[in-house]
Motif scaffolding. Structure first.
Motif, mmCIF file in Angstrom:
data_model
loop_
_atom_site.group_PDB
_atom_site.id
_atom_site.type_symbol
_atom_site.label_atom_id
_atom_site.label_comp_id
_atom_site.label_asym_id
_atom_site.label_seq_id
_atom_site.Cartn_x
_atom_site.Cartn_y
_atom_site.Cartn_z
ATOM 1 N N ASP A 1 13.975 -25.583 25.260
ATOM 2 C CA ASP A 1 15.143 -24.699 25.275
ATOM 3 C C ASP A 1 14.996 -23.526 24.319
ATOM 4 O O ASP A 1 15.985 -22.940 23.890
ATOM 5 C CB ASP A 1 16.399 -25.491 24.901
ATOM 6 N N VAL A 2 13.762 -23.170 23.972
ATOM 7 C CA VAL A 2 13.534 -22.100 23.000
ATOM 8 C C VAL A 2 12.565 -21.068 23.577
ATOM 9 O O VAL A 2 11.540 -21.416 24.147
ATOM 10 C CB VAL A 2 12.957 -22.664 21.682
ATOM 11 N N SER B 1 12.316 -16.977 17.215
ATOM 12 C CA SER B 1 12.630 -18.057 18.138
ATOM 13 C C SER B 1 14.109 -17.970 18.484
ATOM 14 O O SER B 1 14.948 -17.879 17.593
ATOM 15 C CB SER B 1 12.333 -19.409 17.501
ATOM 16 N N VAL B 2 14.409 -17.998 19.771
ATOM 17 C CA VAL B 2 15.786 -17.850 20.233
ATOM 18 C C VAL B 2 16.124 -19.029 21.137
ATOM 19 O O VAL B 2 15.437 -19.263 22.128
ATOM 20 C CB VAL B 2 15.955 -16.519 21.010
ATOM 21 N N PRO B 3 17.181 -19.793 20.806
ATOM 22 C CA PRO B 3 17.583 -20.904 21.678
ATOM 23 C C PRO B 3 18.152 -20.373 22.987
ATOM 24 O O PRO B 3 18.656 -19.245 23.055
ATOM 25 C CB PRO B 3 18.645 -21.644 20.867
ATOM 26 N N SER B 4 18.088 -21.175 24.020
ATOM 27 C CA SER B 4 18.518 -20.729 25.351
ATOM 28 C C SER B 4 20.009 -20.424 25.412
ATOM 29 O O SER B 4 20.438 -19.648 26.256
ATOM 30 C CB SER B 4 18.170 -21.774 26.399
ATOM 31 N N ASN B 5 20.805 -20.999 24.528
ATOM 32 C CA ASN B 5 22.249 -20.741 24.571
ATOM 33 C C ASN B 5 22.660 -19.554 23.696
ATOM 34 O O ASN B 5 23.828 -19.316 23.471
ATOM 35 C CB ASN B 5 23.040 -21.978 24.149
ATOM 36 N N PHE B 6 21.693 -18.787 23.209
ATOM 37 C CA PHE B 6 21.965 -17.638 22.351
ATOM 38 C C PHE B 6 22.382 -16.449 23.189
ATOM 39 O O PHE B 6 21.761 -16.135 24.196
ATOM 40 C CB PHE B 6 20.709 -17.295 21.546
ATOM 41 N N PHE B 7 23.451 -15.741 22.750
ATOM 42 C CA PHE B 7 23.921 -14.553 23.445
ATOM 43 C C PHE B 7 23.811 -13.369 22.495
ATOM 44 O O PHE B 7 24.261 -13.429 21.356
ATOM 45 C CB PHE B 7 25.377 -14.714 23.894
ATOM 46 N N PHE B 8 23.217 -12.296 22.953
ATOM 47 C CA PHE B 8 23.009 -11.119 22.112
ATOM 48 C C PHE B 8 23.548 -9.891 22.822
ATOM 49 O O PHE B 8 23.145 -9.582 23.933
ATOM 50 C CB PHE B 8 21.510 -10.950 21.838
ATOM 51 N N ARG B 9 24.513 -9.202 22.178
ATOM 52 C CA ARG B 9 25.093 -7.991 22.747
ATOM 53 C C ARG B 9 24.471 -6.803 22.019
ATOM 54 O O ARG B 9 24.843 -6.473 20.891
ATOM 55 C CB ARG B 9 26.608 -7.997 22.590
ATOM 56 N N ARG C 1 10.172 -17.963 22.417
ATOM 57 C CA ARG C 1 9.536 -17.377 21.245
ATOM 58 C C ARG C 1 8.943 -16.023 21.628
ATOM 59 O O ARG C 1 8.266 -15.899 22.645
ATOM 60 C CB ARG C 1 8.431 -18.280 20.714
#
Length: 66
Positions: free
Chosen positions: A22-23, A39-47, A25
């Motif tokens: 779920d990551v 490293s960004v988890p799959s549930n991360f939201f970036f605006r 990279r």
């Protein structure tokens, strides 16, 4: 790590990404020679619009030394 002139414009180029479970990279190479990884988890939201130009900035209280 050698010191760099603080006036040097630093730019990063995405070299590759990998997905593990779920990551995600992301690997970057900077024009100054360094290599970075995030490293960004799959549930991360970036605006992006909010990150690039915030509508306001908060300032911490300034100590008066009294």
């Amino acid at each position: 790590m050698e010191p760099h002139d603080q006036t040097t414009r630093r730019e990063a180029t995405l070299t590759h990404t990998t997905v593990e479970d779920d990551v995600t990279r992301a690997h970057y190479r900077w024009n100054t020679g360094e290599i970075s990884q995030i490293s960004v988890p799959s549930n991360f939201f970036f605006r992006l619009s909010g990150a690039v130009e915030a509508s306001h900035y908060t300032q911490s209280p300034v100590a008066t030394g009294e």
